[in-house]
Design an enzyme around this catalytic site. Structure first.
Site, PDB file in Angstrom:
ATOM      1  N   ASN A 142      18.001  43.001  56.350  1.00 19.27           N
ATOM      2  CA  ASN A 142      19.237  42.796  55.819  1.00 19.27           C
ATOM      3  C   ASN A 142      19.104  42.514  54.212  1.00 19.27           C
ATOM      4  O   ASN A 142      20.134  42.359  53.597  1.00 19.27           O
ATOM      5  CB  ASN A 142      19.955  41.440  56.314  1.00 19.27           C
ATOM      6  N   ASP A 144      21.487  35.225  58.764  1.00 18.48           N
ATOM      7  CA  ASP A 144      20.550  36.106  59.367  1.00 18.48           C
ATOM      8  C   ASP A 144      19.786  36.869  58.101  1.00 18.48           C
ATOM      9  O   ASP A 144      19.843  38.008  58.302  1.00 18.48           O
ATOM     10  CB  ASP A 144      21.243  37.243  60.157  1.00 18.48           C
ATOM     11  N   ASP A 148      25.217  42.987  55.779  1.00 15.88           N
ATOM     12  CA  ASP A 148      25.292  42.722  57.112  1.00 15.88           C
ATOM     13  C   ASP A 148      25.631  41.166  57.409  1.00 15.88           C
ATOM     14  O   ASP A 148      24.870  40.487  57.830  1.00 15.88           O
ATOM     15  CB  ASP A 148      24.392  43.030  58.146  1.00 15.88           C
TER      16      ASP A 148
END
Length: 327
Positions: free
Chosen positions: A207, A202, A219
């Site tokens: 992030n 992701d 994360d």
């Protein structure tokens, strides 16, 4: 009969503090809620002025084994001196803790700002960071984490969306017809099992944090087995062939400081983009019982949202047939 409250509604600031202090830390101040929907994430400072990020995992999403596999990956990255938001372990080596039914972990706080994707130095640095992560990632595979498999992911998303109460009969029919058309196109541009490796999963701007040309990736909640390009394609945001090639050149040059990139993976970008579009809307519908979602995404309950989502997916049929500046 009153509706049963969502578990996160009972996660009060006092409960957050008590949970963290049960680990032997003392928090003189209040926790500060960070922008997170899947889990509940807080910035906290202990009495030694150390800053932490406390993540309270969404109940029922991941098994303990899946969370611990994420933590083991982070430990490998820390051992390799890769900036990836290390997880804290207690005196017994435990990284996953539980209080009153809530599982949570503490992570080292990472300061900084999001990178600028029109800045060549930032793109090079991000490519270099992800390359270092992938150099570690390729050494072994996940056993417990999800695998990017097009048929199963598309079908799971379809079931969630067609069961949503907001689509009328016309929209439901159009959605299913569009997915029926997309599925074989996606499968035709799918990756072989041999291309799967451990990835962050992701890599969006939220992030990535840092300053100048030094960044960390945080994360790893969505880490999975997927092709390497999954962690790179969201960095390529340009709208012209020339700018896109510039971004790609900087990212790959940085990446290949640590590990070779197979450029054939570029052909999977539109497949991964389509998969993300499909899964994101399915995720919104699946989380609607969490009060944070209707507040943050009220437009999901509007008919116009579904018409636009279906149009966007229809446009991906053309994108999947277009090489989009790959040469």
């Amino acid at each position: 009969m009153a509706n049963t409250p969502h578990p996160f509604e009972t996660l009060t600031p006092q409960r957050v503090v008590e949970s963290i202090e049960s680990l032997g830390l003392w928090l003189p101040g209040e926790p500060f809620a960070l922008n997170s929907y899947e889990n509940r994430v807080y910035s906290v400072t202990d009495d030694d002025r150390r800053r932490w990020v406390a993540k309270f995992y969404r109940p029922g999403r991941w098994s303990d084994a899946q969370i611990l596999e994420e933590h083991a990956f982070l430990a490998e990255l820390a051992e390799a001196d890769v900036s990836a938001g290390s997880v804290w372990a207690d005196a017994n080596g435990r990284t996953l803790h539980e209080v009153d039914g809530f599982r949570f972990s503490l992570f080292a706080h990472v300061s900084g700002q999001a990178p600028e994707l029109d800045n060549p130095e930032h793109l090079f640095a991000l490519g270099a960071l992800i390359g270092r992560i992938h150099a570690v990632a390729r050494s072994r595979a996940f056993d417990q984490r999800p695998v990017f498999d097009i048929p199963s992911m598309v079908e799971e998303s379809r079931e969630r969306v067609v069961g949503a109460r907001w689509l009328d009969a016309r929209q439901r029919q159009a959605y299913e017809r569009t997915l029926d058309a997309l599925a074989p196109l996606m499968q035709a541009r799918a990756w072989p099992a041999s291309a799967l490796q451990r990835v962050h999963g992701d890599c969006h701007l939220g992030n990535m944090l840092g300053r100048d040309d030094r960044f960390a990736l945080v994360d790893f909640d969505d880490c999975a087995m997927a092709p390497a390009i999954q962690d790179l394609w969201m960095l390529l945001t340009a709208q012209t062939p020339e700018e896109w090639q510039m971004q790609l050149s900087e990212v790959i040059e940085g990446y290949e400081e640590s590990i070779e990139f197979d450029r054939r993976e570029l052909e999977w970008i539109e497949t991964l983009r389509t998969l993300r579009l499909i899964r994101h809307t399915a995720w919104l519908t699946a989380r609607w019982d969490d009060p944070a979602f209707p507040r943050a995404f009220p437009y999901v309950a509007e008919s116009a949202y579904w018409d636009q989502h279906i149009r966007t997916l229809e446009q991906q049929r053309f994108a999947l047939d277009d090489s989009r500046w790959l040469v």
